[in-house]
Scaffold this active site. Sequence first.
Site, mmCIF file in Angstrom:
data_model
loop_
_atom_site.group_PDB
_atom_site.id
_atom_site.type_symbol
_atom_site.label_atom_id
_atom_site.label_comp_id
_atom_site.label_asym_id
_atom_site.label_seq_id
_atom_site.Cartn_x
_atom_site.Cartn_y
_atom_site.Cartn_z
ATOM 1 N N GLU B 209 32.597 39.073 37.840
ATOM 2 C CA GLU B 209 32.676 37.552 37.987
ATOM 3 C C GLU B 209 31.627 36.995 39.054
ATOM 4 O OE1 GLU B 209 34.777 35.878 35.940
ATOM 5 O OE2 GLU B 209 36.019 37.259 35.193
ATOM 6 N N CYS B 243 33.426 28.958 42.915
ATOM 7 C CA CYS B 243 32.350 29.364 42.002
ATOM 8 C C CYS B 243 32.271 28.599 40.583
ATOM 9 C CB CYS B 243 32.875 30.948 41.555
ATOM 10 S SG CYS B 243 34.438 31.142 40.614
#
Lengths: 453, 468
Positions: B209, B243
């Site tokens: 990720e 993010c």
Amino acid sequence: MERMQQIVGRARAAFNSGRSRPLQFRIQQLKALERMVQEKEKEILAALKADLNKSGPNAYSHELLGVLRELVLAMEKLPSWAAPHPVKKDLLTMRDKAYINYEPLGVVLVIGAWNYPFVLVMQPLIGAIAAGNAVVVKPSEVSENTARLVAELLPQYLDKDLYTVVTGGVPETTELLTQRFDHILYTGNSRVGKIVMAAAAKHLTPVTLELGGKSPCYIDTDCDLAVACRRITWGKYMNCGQTCIAPDYILCDPSIQGKVVENIKATLKEFYGEDVKSSPDYGRIINQRHFKRILGLLEGQKIALGGETDEASCFIAPTILTDVSPESKVMEEEIFGPVLPIVTVRSVEEAIEFINLREKPLALYVFSNKKQLIRRVIAETSSGGMTANDVIMHAVVPDLPFGGVGHSGMGAYHGKHSFETFSHRRSCLIKDLRWEAVNKLRYPPGSMEMMHL
Amino acid sequence: NPFAELVSHLRASWLSGKTRPMEYRLAQLEALGHFLDDKKQQILEATASDLGKPPFEAELSEIFLCKNELHETLNNLSRWMKDEQVDRTLAMQLDSAFIRKEPYGVVLIIAPWNYPIHLFLVPLIGAIAAGNCVIVKPSEVSKKTERIVAEALPSYLDKDCFAVVTGGVPETTRLLENKFDYIFFTGSPPVGRIVMTAAAKHLTPVTLELGGKNPCYVSDTCDVTNVARRVAWGRFFNAGQTCIAPDYLLCTIEMQEKLIPALSKAIDDFYGPNPRESPDFGRIVSDKQFRRVQRLLGSGRVALGGQTDEAERYIAPTVLVDVQPSDPIMQEEIFGPILPIVVIANMDEAIDFINSRERPLALYAFSSDDKVVNQVLERTSSGGFCGNDTLMHLTLTKLPFGGIGNSGLGMHHGKFSFDTFSHHRGCLKRGMGWEPLNAPRYPPYSQQKFGVIRATAKVTRKNDCTLL
């Protein structure tokens, strides 16, 4: 280097043009592939015969049939596979559209293997096309006739820029792997699998690695030995043992070892006649290097059956080794040849322990009349896939994912699983610009009341 | 190899099979729930100390969202664990064909500092649910939170099967030398490459990720007030250290002129006239990150905010204009409370701009015209997409969360976590009877036998005209 850059660059430009995305286009390309397999059947079978001495019906059944079936499945199901999948929403998103969009990844690299040289490039290619990608295909140079044919045929039937074939050996493949792809599917051995994954890591490219290992085959004392041995014989000696999911070795109680040998011997006669070497249905080892390698595995072993070889024609007779020691060479590497070692174990517990001490295999087989025993073997071991009371067949069920685990690989494909492997599942949440009042709860200044809603 | 013993201890526990029964997994998951309940206050305090995380944000991201995942998993685990039956061909009607979900073995989860509990706990839920043993490596950058995880978490879980390893880059590098059966990494693309390269040595599958610059396109037809609030919320949450935060904005010069006052109002509504005094605005996690982000303030011109305080690691909610694509702020993921606006002429130019860059983790498009939102969606590629809002696609456990290209590979959340940490084993159970049915497949091969195979094993196209 430049050549590979150009090839991949062209595929990428073609992908970026967007023309591989409409479902109609993808189906049209798949239809063209279907035409290719039907129209060029003779040529394909000839190439397979030249590379692996595969007989007509055998080659058709093991390679072309699977490809045609995959094509039909993909063309039929593509609209439903590719449709956006709505998902269940919660209170906060009730008024919104929430779904998963299946999107192509971009440029896919498919690296094939030599043992089933046609199906092992075609099946991934079908999935990659169905998912809307551009594809670079690198067939194995070891099965050179099939490689040459694939390189000739694909451009005649498919969009030349989107789908390219690159031929060559290790240097060309190494060069190719320096380029950036959006997914790499590699079929081959674990050693090279690591190299492929390391190269992919440089570009953060996801990979599917279809590798191998030693697929164990446990025969319980309580089973129809004649049937079991017939099925095992079929799976072991097809393609002269050069099948990634062939039963590699047998585990059984010493009391039935002799009967296993007898039954396999009888079946071999049924299948290949008195003189195996003259049977049109028995294959050959792909090349001298592998021939010598397999020969080496026979050293110091008790040969219960077979053992005859002919270097000139890369012929190795169907061979069985008995009372094999777990530490011997033949038990260290994937055999990939018509040599079947039998290792004796005194219980299913011992068999399970034996299997679990080793790397996770691509396939696992167990033969027994006892449902409970089968359930136990499945529950207490791990493998890419498995079949109980037969061999190979789990790979033929279109809806089962085909792939390895641990040393035998990562990821899976076949049918719908190919489509998913070569797609990006993009989460989409579409909200309305109105209804701002609902959002007030989440904005600062923070209120703890919102938490407790 | 300092971690060899730990890894081999966990592997032995794994081989004992104790993590496989559903009851065991449920018990460990319930224990995670207790951890969150018992340690909530400490977590809020630790993240406040590490990141200046406002308690509201911490409760939302570190506790609430984690509990959602936990409940989703507890509610559904038995269903997810069941064998998935699949369709069979005519020849296999008497057989049983199914997909068995199996644990991989020993899983490694490496988490970053920005949502220091959430980003290890959510994957941990999936890994436990799938029946694995797990080593958690929390970030050393969020120090106080790391201590809670290292000291408190192990006492809630079975110590034979779950462990926490602390340390920085050298320790993580040594840890990665070991063989794991799955590695789940959240962090930056460069480190993602290092992790995947290490994983390749052992043929360990990974989920990465990662991140990138998440574009946010605002069309000329929209409710500017609402857009500004939603964008500001997403950008300044956790002081920009998210993010999936909108990283930069793309709009026309006309829209920019409308947005600036609207953004100004939104910031004022949220944080008051001096955000530094607001309990709801966070801080940058470290001096190093503070200096990095502060440098980016030099790009373009400050339209809103721009104030900083090094002692507090405070950077005001900031909007920059006159930003050029070549400016430093457009070269890296900002991960701070700065929103640069890049002016484009129209939607096509915005789409071209987005497509000429690495594929982002998230992509946002704002418009009251559905068609515009759909166009942006269809003509771009990203991990996830949210139309007319920011961040929210992450909150639905039924949506997979993951990147594409440079922003990552693999996905998780909800059932996708369970599936990520499971090996999907294709299984076929046949009977020993009906052997004559197998006859067509055996040598000696013949065309006639082959005809039988074809008839029983094929998949026909509907509407296939058999007369042709």
